[in-house]
Scaffold this motif. Structure first.
Motif, PDB file in Angstrom:
ATOM      1  N   GLU A 126     -73.895  17.216  72.970  1.00 55.47           N
ATOM      2  CA  GLU A 126     -74.152  15.791  73.128  1.00 55.47           C
ATOM      3  C   GLU A 126     -75.192  15.505  74.203  1.00 55.47           C
ATOM      4  O   GLU A 126     -76.042  14.635  74.028  1.00 55.47           O
ATOM      5  CB  GLU A 126     -72.853  15.056  73.468  1.00 55.47           C
ATOM      6  CG  GLU A 126     -71.882  14.997  72.309  1.00 55.47           C
ATOM      7  CD  GLU A 126     -70.617  14.242  72.670  1.00 55.47           C
ATOM      8  OE1 GLU A 126     -70.683  13.322  73.495  1.00 55.47           O
ATOM      9  OE2 GLU A 126     -69.572  14.588  72.107  1.00 55.47           O
ATOM     10  N   ALA A 127     -75.137  16.217  75.318  1.00 60.46           N
ATOM     11  CA  ALA A 127     -75.987  15.923  76.468  1.00 60.46           C
ATOM     12  C   ALA A 127     -77.479  15.999  76.162  1.00 60.46           C
ATOM     13  O   ALA A 127     -78.263  15.193  76.659  1.00 60.46           O
ATOM     14  CB  ALA A 127     -75.649  16.848  77.632  1.00 60.46           C
ATOM     15  N   ASP A 128     -77.877  16.984  75.355  1.00 63.08           N
ATOM     16  CA  ASP A 128     -79.309  17.152  75.067  1.00 63.08           C
ATOM     17  C   ASP A 128     -79.603  17.265  73.573  1.00 63.08           C
ATOM     18  O   ASP A 128     -80.717  17.570  73.179  1.00 63.08           O
ATOM     19  CB  ASP A 128     -79.869  18.356  75.811  1.00 63.08           C
ATOM     20  CG  ASP A 128     -79.185  19.666  75.426  1.00 63.08           C
ATOM     21  OD1 ASP A 128     -78.231  19.651  74.620  1.00 63.08           O
ATOM     22  OD2 ASP A 128     -79.603  20.716  75.945  1.00 63.08           O
ATOM     23  N   ASN A 129     -78.592  17.050  72.740  1.00 62.61           N
ATOM     24  CA  ASN A 129     -78.736  17.089  71.287  1.00 62.61           C
ATOM     25  C   ASN A 129     -79.202  18.456  70.772  1.00 62.61           C
ATOM     26  O   ASN A 129     -79.798  18.551  69.700  1.00 62.61           O
ATOM     27  CB  ASN A 129     -79.667  15.970  70.798  1.00 62.61           C
ATOM     28  CG  ASN A 129     -79.313  15.541  69.390  1.00 62.61           C
ATOM     29  OD1 ASN A 129     -78.155  15.608  68.984  1.00 62.61           O
ATOM     30  ND2 ASN A 129     -80.308  15.098  68.649  1.00 62.61           N
ATOM     31  N   ALA A 130     -78.929  19.522  71.542  1.00 63.58           N
ATOM     32  CA  ALA A 130     -79.334  20.867  71.136  1.00 63.58           C
ATOM     33  C   ALA A 130     -78.373  21.390  70.073  1.00 63.58           C
ATOM     34  O   ALA A 130     -77.153  21.348  70.249  1.00 63.58           O
ATOM     35  CB  ALA A 130     -79.335  21.803  72.334  1.00 63.58           C
ATOM     36  N   ALA A 131     -78.913  21.870  68.962  1.00 61.97           N
ATOM     37  CA  ALA A 131     -78.125  22.500  67.908  1.00 61.97           C
ATOM     38  C   ALA A 131     -78.057  23.997  68.208  1.00 61.97           C
ATOM     39  O   ALA A 131     -79.085  24.659  68.323  1.00 61.97           O
ATOM     40  CB  ALA A 131     -78.752  22.257  66.549  1.00 61.97           C
ATOM     41  N   LEU A 132     -76.838  24.506  68.365  1.00 62.93           N
ATOM     42  CA  LEU A 132     -76.637  25.902  68.720  1.00 62.93           C
ATOM     43  C   LEU A 132     -75.731  26.572  67.689  1.00 62.93           C
ATOM     44  O   LEU A 132     -74.790  25.955  67.193  1.00 62.93           O
ATOM     45  CB  LEU A 132     -75.994  26.009  70.111  1.00 62.93           C
ATOM     46  CG  LEU A 132     -76.756  25.332  71.256  1.00 62.93           C
ATOM     47  CD1 LEU A 132     -75.926  25.354  72.536  1.00 62.93           C
ATOM     48  CD2 LEU A 132     -78.106  25.983  71.471  1.00 62.93           C
ATOM     49  N   VAL A 133     -76.016  27.837  67.391  1.00 61.76           N
ATOM     50  CA  VAL A 133     -75.214  28.594  66.430  1.00 61.76           C
ATOM     51  C   VAL A 133     -74.439  29.682  67.159  1.00 61.76           C
ATOM     52  O   VAL A 133     -74.866  30.198  68.192  1.00 61.76           O
ATOM     53  CB  VAL A 133     -76.083  29.223  65.316  1.00 61.76           C
ATOM     54  CG1 VAL A 133     -76.749  28.150  64.475  1.00 61.76           C
ATOM     55  CG2 VAL A 133     -77.097  30.189  65.878  1.00 61.76           C
ATOM     56  N   LEU A 134     -73.287  30.011  66.602  1.00 63.41           N
ATOM     57  CA  LEU A 134     -72.447  31.049  67.176  1.00 63.41           C
ATOM     58  C   LEU A 134     -73.128  32.402  66.988  1.00 63.41           C
ATOM     59  O   LEU A 134     -73.327  32.856  65.870  1.00 63.41           O
ATOM     60  CB  LEU A 134     -71.071  31.042  66.506  1.00 63.41           C
ATOM     61  CG  LEU A 134     -70.065  32.061  67.017  1.00 63.41           C
ATOM     62  CD1 LEU A 134     -69.760  31.863  68.498  1.00 63.41           C
ATOM     63  CD2 LEU A 134     -68.784  31.971  66.194  1.00 63.41           C
TER      64      LEU A 134
ATOM     65  N   PRO B  13     -82.055  26.495  75.217  1.00 69.36           N
ATOM     66  CA  PRO B  13     -80.680  26.024  75.400  1.00 69.36           C
ATOM     67  C   PRO B  13     -79.689  27.092  74.934  1.00 69.36           C
ATOM     68  O   PRO B  13     -79.944  27.815  73.973  1.00 69.36           O
ATOM     69  CB  PRO B  13     -80.592  24.794  74.509  1.00 69.36           C
ATOM     70  CG  PRO B  13     -81.999  24.359  74.293  1.00 69.36           C
ATOM     71  CD  PRO B  13     -82.835  25.615  74.331  1.00 69.36           C
ATOM     72  N   ALA B  14     -78.567  27.186  75.628  1.00 66.69           N
ATOM     73  CA  ALA B  14     -77.533  28.155  75.278  1.00 66.69           C
ATOM     74  C   ALA B  14     -76.201  27.705  75.863  1.00 66.69           C
ATOM     75  O   ALA B  14     -76.161  26.836  76.729  1.00 66.69           O
ATOM     76  CB  ALA B  14     -77.906  29.538  75.815  1.00 66.69           C
ATOM     77  N   ARG B  15     -75.141  28.314  75.358  1.00 65.83           N
ATOM     78  CA  ARG B  15     -73.795  28.040  75.899  1.00 65.83           C
ATOM     79  C   ARG B  15     -72.964  29.320  75.836  1.00 65.83           C
ATOM     80  O   ARG B  15     -72.957  30.021  74.836  1.00 65.83           O
ATOM     81  CB  ARG B  15     -73.076  26.971  75.088  1.00 65.83           C
ATOM     82  CG  ARG B  15     -71.574  26.839  75.472  1.00 65.83           C
ATOM     83  CD  ARG B  15     -70.824  25.841  74.642  1.00 65.83           C
ATOM     84  NE  ARG B  15     -71.181  24.497  75.115  1.00 65.83           N
ATOM     85  CZ  ARG B  15     -70.722  23.382  74.557  1.00 65.83           C
ATOM     86  NH1 ARG B  15     -69.926  23.441  73.502  1.00 65.83           N
ATOM     87  NH2 ARG B  15     -71.078  22.212  75.034  1.00 65.83           N
TER      88      ARG B  15
ATOM     89  N   ILE C 108     -63.658  26.530  79.356  1.00 64.54           N
ATOM     90  CA  ILE C 108     -64.803  26.512  80.272  1.00 64.54           C
ATOM     91  C   ILE C 108     -66.060  26.546  79.408  1.00 64.54           C
ATOM     92  O   ILE C 108     -66.184  27.385  78.517  1.00 64.54           O
ATOM     93  CB  ILE C 108     -64.805  27.752  81.186  1.00 64.54           C
ATOM     94  CG1 ILE C 108     -63.522  27.824  82.008  1.00 64.54           C
ATOM     95  CG2 ILE C 108     -66.044  27.758  82.085  1.00 64.54           C
ATOM     96  CD1 ILE C 108     -63.307  29.173  82.671  1.00 64.54           C
ATOM     97  N   SER C 109     -67.003  25.640  79.683  1.00 68.83           N
ATOM     98  CA  SER C 109     -68.306  25.674  79.008  1.00 68.83           C
ATOM     99  C   SER C 109     -69.380  25.832  80.072  1.00 68.83           C
ATOM    100  O   SER C 109     -69.409  25.084  81.049  1.00 68.83           O
ATOM    101  CB  SER C 109     -68.552  24.383  78.226  1.00 68.83           C
ATOM    102  OG  SER C 109     -67.650  24.286  77.150  1.00 68.83           O
ATOM    103  N   LEU C 110     -70.243  26.817  79.860  1.00 67.75           N
ATOM    104  CA  LEU C 110     -71.360  27.087  80.755  1.00 67.75           C
ATOM    105  C   LEU C 110     -72.628  26.877  79.934  1.00 67.75           C
ATOM    106  O   LEU C 110     -73.036  27.746  79.173  1.00 67.75           O
ATOM    107  CB  LEU C 110     -71.261  28.514  81.296  1.00 67.75           C
ATOM    108  CG  LEU C 110     -69.914  28.862  81.957  1.00 67.75           C
ATOM    109  CD1 LEU C 110     -69.799  30.348  82.227  1.00 67.75           C
ATOM    110  CD2 LEU C 110     -69.717  28.045  83.223  1.00 67.75           C
ATOM    111  N   ASP C 111     -73.204  25.685  80.076  1.00 67.31           N
ATOM    112  CA  ASP C 111     -74.350  25.280  79.257  1.00 67.31           C
ATOM    113  C   ASP C 111     -75.644  25.404  80.031  1.00 67.31           C
ATOM    114  O   ASP C 111     -75.790  24.794  81.098  1.00 67.31           O
ATOM    115  CB  ASP C 111     -74.185  23.820  78.822  1.00 67.31           C
ATOM    116  CG  ASP C 111     -73.151  23.658  77.738  1.00 67.31           C
ATOM    117  OD1 ASP C 111     -73.414  24.135  76.625  1.00 67.31           O
ATOM    118  OD2 ASP C 111     -72.096  23.052  78.001  1.00 67.31           O
ATOM    119  N   TYR C 112     -76.582  26.173  79.465  1.00 65.98           N
ATOM    120  CA  TYR C 112     -77.913  26.206  80.068  1.00 65.98           C
ATOM    121  C   TYR C 112     -78.783  25.155  79.393  1.00 65.98           C
ATOM    122  O   TYR C 112     -78.901  25.121  78.166  1.00 65.98           O
ATOM    123  CB  TYR C 112     -78.582  27.576  79.951  1.00 65.98           C
ATOM    124  CG  TYR C 112     -79.945  27.526  80.583  1.00 65.98           C
ATOM    125  CD1 TYR C 112     -80.064  27.368  81.968  1.00 65.98           C
ATOM    126  CD2 TYR C 112     -81.096  27.534  79.823  1.00 65.98           C
ATOM    127  CE1 TYR C 112     -81.314  27.245  82.563  1.00 65.98           C
ATOM    128  CE2 TYR C 112     -82.336  27.412  80.410  1.00 65.98           C
ATOM    129  CZ  TYR C 112     -82.445  27.270  81.774  1.00 65.98           C
ATOM    130  OH  TYR C 112     -83.679  27.127  82.364  1.00 65.98           O
TER     131      TYR C 112
END
Length: 189
Positions: A35-43, A79-81, A136-140
């Motif tokens: 939500e914060a940056d609208n980054a689409a990330l895949v597992l 971006p990553a998590r 815990i989420s660690l979002d770059y």
């Protein structure tokens, strides 16, 4: 009739790729949109951190694009998590701090460790004793840093891509906390 069969097969194939992966009874979405940056990330990969016979946490790595290449994963401009779901009944704050310090020390040169030392202290101060089920989420976020969220509450931001790179080395470095977890996070298990 043939058209219906092809459509049904394509539909089923799409549904299989959308479904969440399940590890230790916990569903992990194959894709998230932050939500914060609208980054689409895949597992990219996920696995369980074990210590002796105990399951400590489920770690999952989300990237913009899946890869098993460590150099691509550690690229700090994307971006990553890393997400961690606690599986053990209770982990004291001191154990987290000890684990982070050990992981950073084992994978960074003395110079790099010194460069991130103050930020590692700031990072460690954000942690608390956690119970089974806590997340815990660690979002770059490029240009911002590592956003630390614990139990749904944003605890703060650690600036610098070099810090997130050092953090990833805890799991993906030459001396990872677990070789099997390293392979699972890289999707090459």
């Amino acid at each position: 009739m043939m058209r219906q069969i092809v459509f049904t097969c394509l539909f089923m194939a799409c549904m299989m790729t959308i479904q969440a992966r399940e590890i230790a009874g916990i569903p992990l979405p194959e894709q998230i949109v932050r939500e914060a940056d609208n980054a689409a990330l895949v597992l990219n990969g996920a696995g369980i951190r074990k210590k002796v016979f105990f399951k400590i946490y489920l770690a999952s790595l989300y990237l913009q694009q899946s890869t098993s290449d460590i150099a691509e994963v550690i690229d700090v401009d994307r971006p990553a998590r890393v997400q961690m779901q606690i599986l053990y009944s209770e982990i004291e704050k001191e154990k987290f701090v000890e684990g982070w310090n050990d992981g950073f020390s084992a994978n960074l040169s003395p110079e790099k460790l010194q460069a991130v030392g103050d930020r590692l202290d700031q990072f460690n101060a954000m942690f608390q004793t956690l119970q089974k089920g806590d997340l815990i989420s660690l979002d770059y976020m490029p240009g911002k840093g590592t956003v630390v969220t614990i139990k749904g509450v944003e605890k703060g931001v650690i600036p610098g891509g070099d810090f997130y790179q050092a953090l990833l080395m805890v799991w993906l470095g030459d001396s990872p906390i677990s070789n099997s977890l390293k392979q699972e996070l890289l999707g090459s298990d």
